[in-house]
Design a protein around this motif. Structure first.
Motif, mmCIF file in Angstrom:
data_model
loop_
_atom_site.group_PDB
_atom_site.id
_atom_site.type_symbol
_atom_site.label_atom_id
_atom_site.label_comp_id
_atom_site.label_asym_id
_atom_site.label_seq_id
_atom_site.Cartn_x
_atom_site.Cartn_y
_atom_site.Cartn_z
ATOM 1 N N GLY A 188 0.808 -1.216 0.000
ATOM 2 C CA GLY A 188 0.000 0.000 0.000
ATOM 3 C C GLY A 188 0.842 1.268 0.000
ATOM 4 O O GLY A 188 0.403 2.312 -0.478
ATOM 5 N N GLN A 189 2.059 1.169 0.536
ATOM 6 C CA GLN A 189 2.953 2.328 0.552
ATOM 7 C C GLN A 189 3.355 2.713 -0.873
ATOM 8 O O GLN A 189 3.429 3.886 -1.207
ATOM 9 C CB GLN A 189 4.199 2.014 1.384
ATOM 10 N N HIS A 211 1.534 2.053 -3.536
ATOM 11 C CA HIS A 211 0.334 2.598 -4.173
ATOM 12 C C HIS A 211 0.098 4.051 -3.760
ATOM 13 O O HIS A 211 -0.186 4.911 -4.584
ATOM 14 C CB HIS A 211 -0.890 1.757 -3.810
ATOM 15 N N ALA A 212 0.241 4.306 -2.451
ATOM 16 C CA ALA A 212 0.006 5.662 -1.958
ATOM 17 C C ALA A 212 0.994 6.631 -2.613
ATOM 18 O O ALA A 212 0.609 7.716 -3.053
ATOM 19 C CB ALA A 212 0.152 5.700 -0.442
ATOM 20 N N ALA A 213 2.269 6.224 -2.687
ATOM 21 C CA ALA A 213 3.278 7.098 -3.284
ATOM 22 C C ALA A 213 2.972 7.328 -4.765
ATOM 23 O O ALA A 213 3.084 8.437 -5.277
ATOM 24 C CB ALA A 213 4.669 6.491 -3.121
ATOM 25 N N ARG A 214 2.562 6.259 -5.430
ATOM 26 C CA ARG A 214 2.277 6.344 -6.865
ATOM 27 C C ARG A 214 1.098 7.297 -7.145
ATOM 28 O O ARG A 214 1.177 8.129 -8.050
ATOM 29 C CB ARG A 214 2.027 4.928 -7.370
ATOM 30 N N VAL A 215 0.015 7.197 -6.358
ATOM 31 C CA VAL A 215 -1.108 8.091 -6.644
ATOM 32 C C VAL A 215 -0.793 9.528 -6.235
ATOM 33 O O VAL A 215 -1.479 10.450 -6.655
ATOM 34 C CB VAL A 215 -2.441 7.646 -5.983
ATOM 35 N N LEU A 216 0.250 9.718 -5.428
ATOM 36 C CA LEU A 216 0.674 11.080 -5.118
ATOM 37 C C LEU A 216 1.652 11.601 -6.179
ATOM 38 O O LEU A 216 2.165 12.708 -6.056
ATOM 39 C CB LEU A 216 1.309 11.147 -3.732
ATOM 40 N N VAL A 227 9.978 6.936 0.838
ATOM 41 C CA VAL A 227 8.940 6.109 1.455
ATOM 42 C C VAL A 227 9.447 4.724 1.833
ATOM 43 O O VAL A 227 9.334 4.303 2.986
ATOM 44 C CB VAL A 227 7.712 5.992 0.515
ATOM 45 N N PHE A 280 -7.438 5.425 0.223
ATOM 46 C CA PHE A 280 -7.563 3.972 0.250
ATOM 47 C C PHE A 280 -8.322 3.487 1.484
ATOM 48 O O PHE A 280 -8.372 4.161 2.508
ATOM 49 C CB PHE A 280 -6.172 3.327 0.284
ATOM 50 N N ASN A 290 -2.947 3.840 4.228
ATOM 51 C CA ASN A 290 -1.628 3.895 3.596
ATOM 52 C C ASN A 290 -0.874 5.188 3.884
ATOM 53 O O ASN A 290 -0.194 5.722 3.015
ATOM 54 C CB ASN A 290 -1.729 3.693 2.076
ATOM 55 N N HIS A 295 6.528 6.461 8.977
ATOM 56 C CA HIS A 295 7.760 7.031 9.512
ATOM 57 C C HIS A 295 7.761 8.547 9.432
ATOM 58 O O HIS A 295 8.733 9.186 9.794
ATOM 59 C CB HIS A 295 8.966 6.472 8.755
#
Lengths: 218, 242
Positions: free
Chosen positions: A115-116, A118-123, A134, B85, B89, B93
């Protein structure tokens, strides 16, 4: 025959411990460098690089370190380029260490939740931005305890270099025993010296692990 | 004005056809709720809208720009489509403030000062001004999800996608997240939500889309859809969830 006092024995062992430490450091720094490159090769999208690294890791994890030492030391000589015990031990331990660290670090990178990504990608972050900001910071925290823990294995692994004639702690113990015939005293001291090197690291690894656990619960 | 246009979109995972030709238009400022059984393709459709999944066939345009293939970079995509989501997500950190500032600074190249200013604005909007320096793990699920909404808003997207954003929350925390979405809708934000909150779909959505077996089975204003379902599948679905 020369008489050895307990202090003579200990002094000689302590002097030899230097080389155990130096060899451990070489193996660890070399192994970490090669291991880091391998980790990224393993995570790359190239099939060939992935295959190569997993074969490499399997090979070095699946054969005894002693055989790796023999193959490098005697193999180089057989090929007409004899190398010193120093070089053979450094190379063998570096390769051995790199294979394990690659596996440990790959595990840590993959342990960061999908999910990290995915979150970075949609940002809007690209692969390198995501890694840098990340994934790596999280994987780095995860990796410290197992990495420190593995360094204990590296220190103990250096003992095998004694067999190809490299004079470190174990070899010095064997030589002193040949001169004094006091195996119990000498190998007790040798064991204690290894313990003195490894135990603090083990404690440190456990401490780091606890810190990580506490941080997760924060 | 049409903001999002989906034309004949197909998507298969191996032999499994998940989307079998979706056509959907969403206007500027419209709130569209997508409902349906799990496996009906609603989350996949949402993930195609920001290319977390690449669709196999068909076209998706946002503000008249195609986003499929290599037509839009992740950066450009993120300035058009934001996403929240089910599992938040957040970056564990980083503090709440850093979570919100990261993309504006790294992706858009904004200065730290201006990103922080925007971060404080969007956090105020979701009611979390006082949590700027907290870490995600110190927040409740509802607060974490509101941070995730703020983080998405900081990129100033034209449309916000919400993928079952309340499904991972304890029942008493669902309300605070829905209220934030409701406020966004009232401000004119374009929202496309996959949701199991039928009450919310009925009260806030301009249009409800019922998906069934990879197709849009029925769509219309919530009053019509919930009050007078036309197909047996929708009737069955509504009686099962209400």
């Amino acid at each position: 025959m020369i008489e050895f006092s307990l202090w003579d024995i200990l002094r000689n062992l302590l002097l030899a411990t230097r080389w155990t430490i130096v060899l451990s450091l070489i193996a660890f720094v070399g192994g970490a460098t090669v291991g880091l490159v391998l980790t990224f090769m393993r995570l790359s999208s190239s099939r060939i690089l992935q295959r190569f690294t997993s074969l490499y890791v399997d090979l070095f994890q699946g054969t005894p370190l002693l055989m790796q030492l023999f193959l490098i030391f005697f193999g180089a000589a057989a090929l007409g380029h004899p190398i010193s015990a120093w070089l053979a031990a450094s190379v063998a331990l570096t390769l051995f260490t790199s294979a394990f660290l690659c596996d440990i670090w790959r595990g840590c990178l993959e342990a960061v939740a999908k999910g990290q990504w995915h979150a970075a990608r949609v940002l809007g972050m690209n692969y390198f931005q995501t890694m840098r900001h990340v994934i790596l910071p999280q994987a780095l925290r995860l990796s410290v305890p197992p990495t420190v823990g593995f360094s204990v294995q590296v220190i103990k692994g250096t003992a095998l270099a004694s067999i190809i004639g490299f004079v470190e702690l174990t070899k010095a113990g064997t030589m002193l025993n040949n001169a004094t015939f006091e195996p119990f005293t000498i190998f007790t001291l040798v064991a204690l010296l290894y313990f003195a090197l490894c135990y603090p690291l083990s404690c440190y690894a456990r401490h780091l692990e606890k810190k990580l656990y506490d941080a997760g619960l924060r | 004005m049409t903001l999002v246009c989906v034309k004949n979109v197909h998507k298969a995972f191996g032999d499994l056809e998940v989307l079998k030709g979706i056509d959907l238009e969403v206007g500027q400022g419209e709130v569209v709720a997508i409902i349906g059984r799990s496996g009906s393709g609603k989350s996949t459709l949402l993930r195609c809208l920001n290319q977390l999944e690449k669709h196999d066939r068909g076209a998706i345009t946002i503000a008249d720009k195609r986003l499929d293939g290599e037509a839009m970079s992740p950066k450009e995509l993120s300035e058009n489509v934001g996403m929240v989501f089910q599992s938040f997500n957040l970056f564990p950190h980083k503090t709440v403030g850093e979570n919100v500032c990261l993309a504006p600074v790294v992706v858009r190249g904004e200065s730290r000062a201006s990103a922080e200013k925007v971060a404080r604005e969007v956090l105020a909007k979701v009611g979390l001004s006082d949590k700027y320096d907290s870490y995600p793990a110190q927040l409740s699920g509802g607060q974490q999800q509101r941070v995730a909404i703020a983080r998405a808003l900081a990129m100033r997207p034209k449309v916000l996608l919400c993928d079952e954003v309340t499904s991972a929350l304890d029942p008493e925390l669902v309300g605070e997240v829905l209220r934030v979405l409701e406020a966004l809708a009232a401000e004119g934000m374009t929202l496309i939500l996959v949701t199991h909150e039928m009450g919310f779909a009925r009260d806030v959505a301009d249009r409800v889309v019922f998906m069934h077996q990879g197709r849009i089975h029925e769509a219309g204003p919530p009053a019509d859809l919930f009050g007078n379902p036309q197909t047996a599948e929708l009737k069955q679905f509504i009686s099962a969830v209400l």
